[in-house]
Design an enzyme around this catalytic site. Structure first.
Site, PDB file in Angstrom:
ATOM      1  N   ASN A   1      -5.014   3.399   0.313  1.00 35.38           N
ATOM      2  CA  ASN A   1      -4.508   2.354  -0.555  1.00 35.38           C
ATOM      3  C   ASN A   1      -5.594   2.026  -1.562  1.00 35.38           C
ATOM      4  OD1 ASN A   1      -5.752   0.914   1.465  1.00 35.38           O
ATOM      5  ND2 ASN A   1      -4.681  -0.792   0.650  1.00 35.38           N
TER       6      ASN A   1
ATOM      7  N   CYS B   1      -7.733  -0.607  -1.931  1.00 38.14           N
ATOM      8  CA  CYS B   1      -8.947  -1.043  -1.516  1.00 38.14           C
ATOM      9  C   CYS B   1      -9.507  -0.415  -0.129  1.00 38.14           C
ATOM     10  CB  CYS B   1      -8.510  -2.630  -1.087  1.00 38.14           C
ATOM     11  SG  CYS B   1      -8.160  -3.798  -2.467  1.00 38.14           S
ATOM     12  N   GLY B   2      -9.018   0.576   0.201  1.00 37.21           N
ATOM     13  CA  GLY B   2      -9.240   1.566   1.139  1.00 37.21           C
ATOM     14  C   GLY B   2      -9.256   1.102   2.681  1.00 37.21           C
ATOM     15  N   GLU B   3      -8.555   0.095   2.943  1.00 38.69           N
ATOM     16  CA  GLU B   3      -8.524  -0.430   4.363  1.00 38.69           C
ATOM     17  C   GLU B   3      -7.055   0.383   5.233  1.00 38.69           C
ATOM     18  OE1 GLU B   3      -5.682  -3.363   2.281  1.00 38.69           O
ATOM     19  OE2 GLU B   3      -7.541  -2.179   1.857  1.00 38.69           O
TER      20      GLU B   3
ATOM     21  N   CYS C   1       0.845  -1.133   0.029  1.00 35.60           N
ATOM     22  CA  CYS C   1       0.055  -0.115  -0.137  1.00 35.60           C
ATOM     23  C   CYS C   1       0.830   1.253   0.128  1.00 35.60           C
ATOM     24  CB  CYS C   1      -0.681  -0.023   1.121  1.00 35.60           C
ATOM     25  SG  CYS C   1      -1.651  -1.688   1.430  1.00 35.60           S
TER      26      CYS C   1
ATOM     27  N   PRO D   1      -8.716  -7.007   1.942  1.00 39.02           N
ATOM     28  CA  PRO D   1      -9.687  -8.255   1.393  1.00 39.02           C
ATOM     29  C   PRO D   1      -9.149  -9.603   1.051  1.00 39.02           C
ATOM     30  CG  PRO D   1      -8.859  -6.532  -0.292  1.00 39.02           C
ATOM     31  CD  PRO D   1      -8.450  -6.092   0.962  1.00 39.02           C
TER      32      PRO D   1
ATOM     33  N   THR E   1      -6.328 -13.109  -3.041  1.00 32.36           N
ATOM     34  CA  THR E   1      -5.256 -14.337  -3.260  1.00 32.36           C
ATOM     35  C   THR E   1      -4.956 -14.994  -2.579  1.00 32.36           C
ATOM     36  OG1 THR E   1      -4.733 -12.681  -5.247  1.00 32.36           O
ATOM     37  CG2 THR E   1      -3.389 -14.762  -4.757  1.00 32.36           C
ATOM     38  N   ILE E   2      -4.438 -14.484  -1.313  1.00 30.21           N
ATOM     39  CA  ILE E   2      -4.021 -15.223  -0.171  1.00 30.21           C
ATOM     40  C   ILE E   2      -5.238 -16.038   0.533  1.00 30.21           C
ATOM     41  CG2 ILE E   2      -1.937 -13.859   0.407  1.00 30.21           C
ATOM     42  CD1 ILE E   2      -3.298 -12.689   2.722  1.00 30.21           C
TER      43      ILE E   2
ATOM     44  N   GLY F   1       0.392  -0.938  -4.946  1.00 30.56           N
ATOM     45  CA  GLY F   1      -0.823  -0.069  -5.263  1.00 30.56           C
ATOM     46  C   GLY F   1      -0.609   1.236  -4.732  1.00 30.56           C
TER      47      GLY F   1
END
Length: 576
Positions: free
Chosen positions: A262, A264-266, A83, A428, A431-432, A112
């Site tokens: 970042n 995704c906003g977290e 991020c 989110p 992938t992991i 990102g």
């Protein structure tokens, strides 16, 4: 790692290859590679910490962020941080293109980026230096989008977040920027919504659109709010960030102002801010699943957290950075984003409905365990290695979030300081989550028991695979292959918007950064009820909200699931 999808994700995303020749012999070699790279930051007992880091990952309990798994110990010129936020934009052509270059270098290194485009003057206004007419923030966003197409070609998809103040004169154009689904495909967009704007909406008051301390237009606040929510209803964008709450809850409130996140906003971040991520797999801490004795092992989680905090703190030290300003900011704050995934799957294994007081209480208890253990570990690190340079002994402990820590933690914090300015964020984990045998992602409920998903292949190809949620697979194995569904299974589409909101609200008080969460709503939900979700989100204390409503041409979120008019000039009232 027992499933075919986990092996596939490891092979395609995280297995280290040199000139297409595998270096990591197996997943164990990947964990060892990452652990050795992180432990290189240790002054003493590197072998001991390498073994502890390896064990944490090998047991399937903790997964560092994707950039760490893919890049640590490879010798490549990549960053281990997921991020970033760009430096504050300047309303100057040369500075704008310098920022574009910085974004390109960050994306190329694997990070990102988020960017607040609010400092750019609105379209159709004179440019100071040349007298030409400015094109406005959205036109420059298109340059960023084209750049991302070029920089990440053949690699992972470039991800960016664009934000704009709700009082910027180009806010209408920004709101409508992604009505065309082909536009700005590398961007998520969020409006920075202030408390004053929400008050104006509630009072049906006029709302000034300003730039450079000058009111350029005035609109009806409620009409602007209707435009934001109507576009979200139709297109699932823009999202909304409650910017005043984000800043009021910021641990470094005395040092920085946050206006971007970042992708995704977290993780809200300051100019040149950066954060690396890692997530606990909550299903690994469920004991005796699907039995009357099913329980969550909070003690085991609390014991693992200090190792994870130390691993991510070491990543701050050993990571490369695309820009020297990013390195300086990361070393000043040593931000990390420790979170979890598999909440939905874990609740199913425990026999708890996602939409229940008991399910929300369990999630809150997990988040509290994570917060308290992480802060205790960071205080211990400060006692051992020194606090981060951004720490201010008197002012830090007076922050809104920090002030709510348990009294014993606050006492120790004031004595020793803290190593990491921020410690928790719920990502989110798309992938992991698959790498962890397809547990539910982040804070989300189980998506579906069985479904198809398109995955990227090397070379840009896409392949459809059939997946089963981890909890459902475990249930069937416990029942000798019975294809039925666990009693507590509640999928994302079955839950009401209120259920999604309440779960996010249950966890947010224990998260010092933010939560990436999608509020799923049915296609035929009336618009008035859709709008009410935003009111509830603010009332519940959330820092932002993203709502997804499927349409016939876009019925699902996950891959494989069939998932601007200008305002007038002058300072008078302007119709939207």
């Amino acid at each position: 790692m027992r499933s075919a999808i986990a092996r596939r994700i490891w092979e395609t995303c995280y297995r280290f290859r040199r000139h297409d020749v595998p270096v990591d012999a197996d997943p164990a070699a990947t964990w060892e590679r990452v652990a050795r790279a992180a432990a290189a930051a240790e002054r003493h007992d590197r072998g001991r910490w390498r073994r502890r880091f390896t064990a944490l990952m090998a047991d399937g309990e903790f997964y560092p962020g994707g950039r760490i798994l893919a890049g640590a110990g490879t010798g490549r010129r990549v960053t281990l941080f997921n991020c970033f936020v760009l430096g504050r934009l300047q309303d100057d052509m040369a500075a704008i293109f310098d920022a574009l270059k910085e974004a390109a270098m960050t994306l190329q290194a694997g990070g990102g980026v988020g960017c607040d485009f609010s400092p750019l003057r609105p379209g159709q206004t004179p440019a100071q230096a040349t007298g030409n007419t400015a094109s406005g923030p959205v036109s420059f966003m298109r340059l960023w989008d084209l750049m991302s197409d070029t920089v990440v070609a053949g690699s992972r998809r470039g991800a960016m977040m664009a934000t704009l103040r709700c009082d910027h004169p180009d806010i209408v154009r920004f709101i409508r920027a992604k009505a065309d689904r082909r536009a700005l495909k590398h961007f998520n967009c969020s409006v920075l919504v202030s408390d004053a704007f929400l008050q104006a909406v509630a009072g049906d008051a006029p709302w000034p659109l300003t730039f450079g301390n000058q009111v350029l237009h005035t609109v009806a606040a409620r009409e602007l709010w209707n435009l934001i929510t109507r576009n979200a209803y139709d297109n699932s964008e823009p999202g909304v960030l409650f910017v005043d709450r984000i800043n009021a809850e910021n641990n470094l409130y005395y040092r920085e102002t946050l206006s971007a996140t970042n992708p995704c906003g977290e993780v809200p971040l300051p100019p040149y801010g950066a954060c690396n991520l890692g997530s606990f797999n909550l299903t690994a801490f469920v004991r005796e699943p699907f039995t009357p004795n099913a329980r969550f092992d909070h003690v085991a989680l609390a014991e693992r957290v200090p190792v994870a905090v130390r691993l991510l703190d070491d990543v701050v030290t050993v990571s490369g950075f695309p820009l020297p300003e990013q390195r300086a900011e990361a070393l000043a704050t040593r931000r990390i984003g420790l979170g979890f995934m598999g909440l939905g799957s874990a609740l199913v294994m425990l026999g708890l409905d996602y939409d229940s007081d008991a399910g929300r209480a369990l999630a809150a208890d997990v988040a509290a365990t994570l917060r308290d253990s992480a802060y205790a570990a960071s205080i211990d690190l400060a006692a051992e290695l020194g606090p981060c340079p951004a720490y201010h002994r008197r002012r830090y402990s007076k922050g809104a979030f920090v002030g709510r820590l348990p009294a014993p933690l606050l006492t120790r914090l004031r004595r020793h300081g803290i190593r990491n300015s921020h410690l928790t964020a719920i990502a989110p984990t798309g992938t992991i989550s698959l790498l962890a045998d397809n547990v539910s992602s982040g804070i989300e409920p189980v998506f579906q028991a069985d479904y198809e998903r398109r995955l990227s292949e090397p070379g840009g190809r896409r392949r459809t695979v059939r997946l089963t949620d981890y909890a459902c697979l475990t249930w069937r194995q416990h029942r000798s292959g019975d294809a039925g569904l666990p009693p507590a299974l509640q999928t994302a589409r079955e839950l009401s918007p209120e259920a999604h909101l309440k779960m996010q609200a249950a966890v947010q008080p224990f998260v010092d950064q933010a939560i990436s969460k999608t509020i799923n709503v049915p296609e035929h939900l009336p618009f008035e009820q859709f709008q009410d979700i935003y009111r509830q989100a603010h009332a519940l204390g959330l820092k932002g909200v993203t709502v997804f409503r499927p349409r016939p041409d876009r019925p699902g979120i996950l891959g494989g699931e069939p998932p601007a008019q200008r305002t007038g000039s002058g300072s008078g009232s302007t119709a939207l």
